[in-house]
Design a protein around this motif. Structure first.
Motif, PDB file in Angstrom:
ATOM      1  N   ASP A  66       0.811  -1.220   0.000  1.00 50.34           N
ATOM      2  CA  ASP A  66       0.000   0.000   0.000  1.00 50.34           C
ATOM      3  C   ASP A  66       0.843   1.267   0.000  1.00 50.34           C
ATOM      4  O   ASP A  66       0.364   2.333  -0.396  1.00 50.34           O
ATOM      5  CB  ASP A  66      -0.930   0.006   1.210  1.00 50.34           C
ATOM      6  N   LEU A  67       2.090   1.154   0.435  1.00 48.06           N
ATOM      7  CA  LEU A  67       2.969   2.322   0.417  1.00 48.06           C
ATOM      8  C   LEU A  67       3.234   2.811  -1.008  1.00 48.06           C
ATOM      9  O   LEU A  67       3.586   3.971  -1.220  1.00 48.06           O
ATOM     10  CB  LEU A  67       4.300   1.995   1.107  1.00 48.06           C
ATOM     11  N   PHE A  68       3.073   1.924  -1.979  1.00 49.72           N
ATOM     12  CA  PHE A  68       3.390   2.254  -3.380  1.00 49.72           C
ATOM     13  C   PHE A  68       2.127   2.410  -4.240  1.00 49.72           C
ATOM     14  O   PHE A  68       2.228   2.523  -5.458  1.00 49.72           O
ATOM     15  CB  PHE A  68       4.289   1.165  -3.973  1.00 49.72           C
ATOM     16  N   PRO A 105       5.271   6.814  -6.109  1.00 49.69           N
ATOM     17  CA  PRO A 105       5.596   6.850  -4.681  1.00 49.69           C
ATOM     18  C   PRO A 105       6.929   6.181  -4.368  1.00 49.69           C
ATOM     19  O   PRO A 105       7.244   5.111  -4.898  1.00 49.69           O
ATOM     20  CB  PRO A 105       4.426   6.093  -4.042  1.00 49.69           C
ATOM     21  N   VAL A 106       7.734   6.823  -3.527  1.00 49.56           N
ATOM     22  CA  VAL A 106       9.036   6.351  -3.041  1.00 49.56           C
ATOM     23  C   VAL A 106      10.089   6.377  -4.144  1.00 49.56           C
ATOM     24  O   VAL A 106      11.187   6.920  -3.981  1.00 49.56           O
ATOM     25  CB  VAL A 106       8.956   4.940  -2.412  1.00 49.56           C
ATOM     26  N   ILE A 107       9.769   5.803  -5.301  1.00 44.25           N
ATOM     27  CA  ILE A 107      10.748   5.734  -6.395  1.00 44.25           C
ATOM     28  C   ILE A 107      11.026   7.111  -6.970  1.00 44.25           C
ATOM     29  O   ILE A 107      12.159   7.450  -7.296  1.00 44.25           O
ATOM     30  CB  ILE A 107      10.252   4.780  -7.503  1.00 44.25           C
ATOM     31  N   GLY A 108       9.978   7.925  -7.102  1.00 43.37           N
ATOM     32  CA  GLY A 108      10.138   9.261  -7.674  1.00 43.37           C
ATOM     33  C   GLY A 108       9.787   9.300  -9.156  1.00 43.37           C
ATOM     34  O   GLY A 108       8.986   8.502  -9.651  1.00 43.37           O
ATOM     35  N   LYS A 109      10.386  10.239  -9.898  1.00 44.86           N
ATOM     36  CA  LYS A 109      10.090  10.423 -11.316  1.00 44.86           C
ATOM     37  C   LYS A 109      10.582   9.238 -12.146  1.00 44.86           C
ATOM     38  O   LYS A 109      11.737   8.819 -12.028  1.00 44.86           O
ATOM     39  CB  LYS A 109      10.748  11.695 -11.839  1.00 44.86           C
ATOM     40  N   ILE A 110       9.686   8.689 -12.975  1.00 47.68           N
ATOM     41  CA  ILE A 110      10.084   7.631 -13.912  1.00 47.68           C
ATOM     42  C   ILE A 110       9.519   7.976 -15.290  1.00 47.68           C
ATOM     43  O   ILE A 110       8.405   8.484 -15.410  1.00 47.68           O
ATOM     44  CB  ILE A 110       9.605   6.239 -13.466  1.00 47.68           C
ATOM     45  N   HIS A 111      10.306   7.710 -16.310  1.00 46.58           N
ATOM     46  CA  HIS A 111       9.914   8.029 -17.685  1.00 46.58           C
ATOM     47  C   HIS A 111       9.267   6.798 -18.308  1.00 46.58           C
ATOM     48  O   HIS A 111       9.893   5.753 -18.456  1.00 46.58           O
ATOM     49  CB  HIS A 111      11.149   8.439 -18.504  1.00 46.58           C
ATOM     50  N   ILE A 112       7.988   6.938 -18.693  1.00 44.15           N
ATOM     51  CA  ILE A 112       7.263   5.788 -19.237  1.00 44.15           C
ATOM     52  C   ILE A 112       6.720   6.038 -20.643  1.00 44.15           C
ATOM     53  O   ILE A 112       6.144   5.132 -21.247  1.00 44.15           O
ATOM     54  CB  ILE A 112       6.104   5.385 -18.316  1.00 44.15           C
TER      55      ILE A 112
END
Length: 266
Positions: A66-68, A105-112
């Motif tokens: 749930d954190l993500f 969440p937690v990971i931050g910016k991701i390019h998809i």
């Protein structure tokens, strides 16, 4: 006597010529099993800026997962969000920004941008496991605002949601109830936005190989499909459709001439 003989013959010729030719009606003409290798590779839908998707993480430890996950929101028109009456719960989604990124969440910016659903799920799973955030994540990615519009001579025009990685123009026309008898099957327009430009494609449903090799056979999100009306429908757009180019006019004239001929013979 010559008039009596020629009138029915002229009527038969006219009726035969006014009927639609099967080559303008039947779909996928010219396809055979031996030409299957010439058909282009299937094109899956890839994420673009302004697309909205949901990414849900599941694990043996639900509290950790749930954190993500974005919060689940409740929507009900006419009721407060804390009401227990007929509340529909929905997973919040990520809207891809103009740079093709989302803030996870937690990971931050991701390019998809440019990825399909399978690639996004694999990328997020790798990020979670490689950073030792979750050992056994199950990542599910779904489209949230992907639609295709179908206009013109179809039985059920409208906007249709996409829930698959690839969808063909035949699939979408099936969702729209297929073409009416007045639709031009050999001249269907597909309008697609690409890099800020509107690119038109013309699709011929009757020519099998041409259709399957078209870049517009597999549709993309936000495509617009327009089915042009044929000449018969165009003539019906007049006040009563009864001008000298309409079939009803010539049938009425032929009926009148036949009646006159019978009266003359009597």
């Amino acid at each position: 006597m010559q008039f009596k003989t020629l009138l029915p013959l002229a009527l038969i010729i006219f009726l035969s010529s006014s009927c639609g030719s099967p080559r303008h009606i039947s779909y996928l003409q010219g396809l055979h099993p031996e030409v299957a290798e010439d058909i282009r590779q299937q094109t899956v839908i890839r994420i673009r800026p302004k697309d909205k998707i949901s990414i849900v993480i599941n694990s043996k430890d639900p509290l950790l997962a749930d954190l993500f996950n974005l919060p689940i929101v409740a929507h009900r028109v006419g009721y407060a969000t804390n009401s227990s009456m007929n509340i529909n719960q929905q997973v919040s989604g990520y809207t891809v920004d103009t740079r093709g990124e989302i803030d996870f969440p937690v990971i931050g910016k991701i390019h998809i941008a440019g990825m399909n659903r399978e690639e996004i799920a694999a990328f997020v799973k790798n990020e979670l496991t490689s950073r030792n955030l979750i050992k056994d994540p199950v990542v599910t990615v779904e489209f949230m605002n992907h639609t295709i519009s179908v206009l013109g001579e179809v039985n059920k025009p409208g906007r249709f949601s996409i829930d698959r990685d690839k969808i063909s123009i035949l699939d979408v026309l099936g969702m729209a109830g297929d073409l009416t008898i007045y639709g031009k099957r050999e001249n269907i327009l597909v309008l697609r936005e690409d890099s800020g430009k509107q690119i038109p494609y013309v699709v011929n449903l009757c020519a099998g190989l041409e259709l399957l090799s078209s870049p517009a056979y597999y549709l993309q999100q936000n495509d617009v499909v327009y089915v042009e009306p044929n000449s018969m429908r165009a003539r019906q757009s007049t006040v009563n459709g009864n001008n000298v180019r309409s079939s009803s006019f010539w049938l009425s004239l032929a009926s009148l001439l036949t009646t006159v001929a019978i009266l003359i013979v009597k």
